[in-house]
Design a protein around this motif. Structure first.
Motif, PDB file in Angstrom:
ATOM      1  N   CYS A 143      44.235  26.394  31.482  1.00  0.00           N
ATOM      2  CA  CYS A 143      46.108  26.502  30.991  1.00  0.00           C
ATOM      3  C   CYS A 143      46.657  25.330  30.770  1.00  0.00           C
ATOM      4  CB  CYS A 143      46.800  27.325  31.167  1.00  0.00           C
ATOM      5  SG  CYS A 143      46.463  29.082  31.330  1.00  0.00           S
ATOM      6  N   GLN A 182      51.037  25.191  35.160  1.00  0.00           N
ATOM      7  CA  GLN A 182      50.551  26.665  35.680  1.00  0.00           C
ATOM      8  C   GLN A 182      51.469  26.303  36.721  1.00  0.00           C
ATOM      9  OE1 GLN A 182      46.886  27.213  37.240  1.00  0.00           O
ATOM     10  NE2 GLN A 182      45.851  27.638  34.950  1.00  0.00           N
ATOM     11  N   VAL A 189      52.288  34.149  30.089  1.00  0.00           N
ATOM     12  CA  VAL A 189      51.651  32.472  29.432  1.00  0.00           C
ATOM     13  C   VAL A 189      52.480  32.751  28.766  1.00  0.00           C
ATOM     14  CG1 VAL A 189      49.579  32.011  27.914  1.00  0.00           C
ATOM     15  CG2 VAL A 189      49.103  33.371  30.066  1.00  0.00           C
ATOM     16  N   SER A 217      53.450  29.807  24.645  1.00  0.00           N
ATOM     17  CA  SER A 217      52.331  29.270  23.649  1.00  0.00           C
ATOM     18  C   SER A 217      52.713  27.761  23.568  1.00  0.00           C
ATOM     19  CB  SER A 217      53.129  29.884  22.438  1.00  0.00           C
ATOM     20  OG  SER A 217      54.296  29.394  22.101  1.00  0.00           O
ATOM     21  N   TYR A 233      57.796  27.627  28.139  1.00  0.00           N
ATOM     22  CA  TYR A 233      57.907  27.580  29.333  1.00  0.00           C
ATOM     23  C   TYR A 233      58.309  26.761  30.236  1.00  0.00           C
ATOM     24  CZ  TYR A 233      55.059  25.688  33.817  1.00  0.00           C
ATOM     25  OH  TYR A 233      54.673  25.749  34.656  1.00  0.00           O
ATOM     26  N   ASP A 287      51.576  30.529  33.264  1.00  0.00           N
ATOM     27  CA  ASP A 287      50.741  29.523  32.413  1.00  0.00           C
ATOM     28  C   ASP A 287      51.216  29.216  31.257  1.00  0.00           C
ATOM     29  OD1 ASP A 287      49.111  29.787  35.013  1.00  0.00           O
ATOM     30  OD2 ASP A 287      47.739  31.194  33.196  1.00  0.00           O
ATOM     31  N   ASN A 288      51.159  28.259  31.241  1.00  0.00           N
ATOM     32  CA  ASN A 288      50.970  28.134  29.336  1.00  0.00           C
ATOM     33  C   ASN A 288      49.934  27.166  29.102  1.00  0.00           C
ATOM     34  OD1 ASN A 288      53.046  26.266  27.859  1.00  0.00           O
ATOM     35  ND2 ASN A 288      52.152  24.324  27.748  1.00  0.00           N
ATOM     36  N   MET A 289      49.688  27.885  27.418  1.00  0.00           N
ATOM     37  CA  MET A 289      48.640  27.062  26.897  1.00  0.00           C
ATOM     38  C   MET A 289      48.412  26.474  26.521  1.00  0.00           C
ATOM     39  SD  MET A 289      47.132  30.288  23.560  1.00  0.00           S
ATOM     40  CE  MET A 289      47.827  28.964  22.288  1.00  0.00           C
ATOM     41  N   GLU A 309      49.544  22.191  25.933  1.00  0.00           N
ATOM     42  CA  GLU A 309      48.821  21.570  26.866  1.00  0.00           C
ATOM     43  C   GLU A 309      50.054  20.502  26.343  1.00  0.00           C
ATOM     44  OE1 GLU A 309      46.451  18.035  26.892  1.00  0.00           O
ATOM     45  OE2 GLU A 309      44.206  20.009  26.709  1.00  0.00           O
ATOM     46  N   ASP A 355      42.167  28.446  25.496  1.00  0.00           N
ATOM     47  CA  ASP A 355      43.107  28.684  25.893  1.00  0.00           C
ATOM     48  C   ASP A 355      43.386  30.595  26.081  1.00  0.00           C
ATOM     49  OD1 ASP A 355      44.274  26.688  24.714  1.00  0.00           O
ATOM     50  OD2 ASP A 355      44.208  27.009  22.877  1.00  0.00           O
ATOM     51  N   CYS A 366      43.075  32.109  29.281  1.00  0.00           N
ATOM     52  CA  CYS A 366      44.377  31.226  29.361  1.00  0.00           C
ATOM     53  C   CYS A 366      45.074  32.371  29.422  1.00  0.00           C
ATOM     54  CB  CYS A 366      44.888  30.006  28.909  1.00  0.00           C
ATOM     55  SG  CYS A 366      46.318  30.258  30.051  1.00  0.00           S
TER      56      CYS A 366
END
Length: 214
Positions: free
Chosen positions: A13, A16, A30, A32, A37, A53-55, A57, A72, A75
């Protein structure tokens, strides 16, 4: 800060954040992309047992042209909730739902009324699917960058907090308390913006992206 975050190791991911003790059962959420986030960082602040978690970047812009990558899907492995913007932003959701058909998906824009939305430019999206079509009937010409408007942002946060409380009732009081605390911070920004509006009007400006219309 975005530059620093973009250099973090990426095992699956983009970013995080873990509030959970390794010994307890966790709720994995999670998002997108980075604006969502940030929402979840505030809504889950200090809540033990919630992993975020962030998918995409942090350096990723809008997701209109985002291509889903194998990492992804890694993740999303074990995720309880996927927080998406909606409104045609996540064109790749068809692949996500195919891989994880039982994943709980929250669409931030479901917290808004049609009257809240501005007209946008049409984008070529295929494959975005929803569990309840009547709740996700935003047309492609709708401008989906609603998080740029602070009043709409507050509505989305309140909606997400309620949705999370239904999925994860054990932390309902904490989600609600964090939502209220975050709303107070946003209200402070709204007051500061109101002071700017009292200044002399300017002839106008040129926007380089439709998100700034909000």
């Amino acid at each position: 800060m975005l530059c620093v975050l973009s250099l973090l190791p990426l095992s699956g991911c983009g970013v995080q954040n873990r509030n959970a003790d390794d010994s307890e059962e966790t709720v994995k959420i999670v998002t997108s992309f980075y604006p969502l986030y940030i929402m979840m960082m505030n809504l889950a602040d200090g809540i033990s047992g919630v992993e975020i978690d962030n998918m995409a970047e942090p350096k990723t812009g809008c997701l209109h042209d985002y291509q889903l990558r194998p990492r992804d899907l890694v993740c999303l492995e074990g995720a309880d909730v996927f927080l998406a913007n909606g409104g045609g932003m996540e064109d790749f959701l068809g692949d996500v739902l195919e891989a994880y058909p039982h994943l709980n998906i929250i669409y931030a824009m479901d917290g808004l009324e049609e009257s809240d939305l501005l007209e946008g430019h049409e984008h070529d999206h295929e494959g975005e699917e929803h569990d309840h079509e009547e709740e996700h009937d935003h047309e492609e010409e709708v401008n989906p960058h609603t998080w740029m408007n602070m009043e709409l942002y507050k509505k989305e946060i309140a909606y997400i907090a309620d949705a999370l409380s239904e999925i994860d009732p054990d932390h309902q009081e904490e989600y609600e308390a964090n939502e209220m605390a975050y709303a107070d911070k946003i209200d402070t920004l709204i007051e500061e913006y109101a002071e700017l509006e009292e200044k002399e009007e300017k002839p106008g400006c040129v926007l380089l992206h439709e998100s700034f219309v909000y």
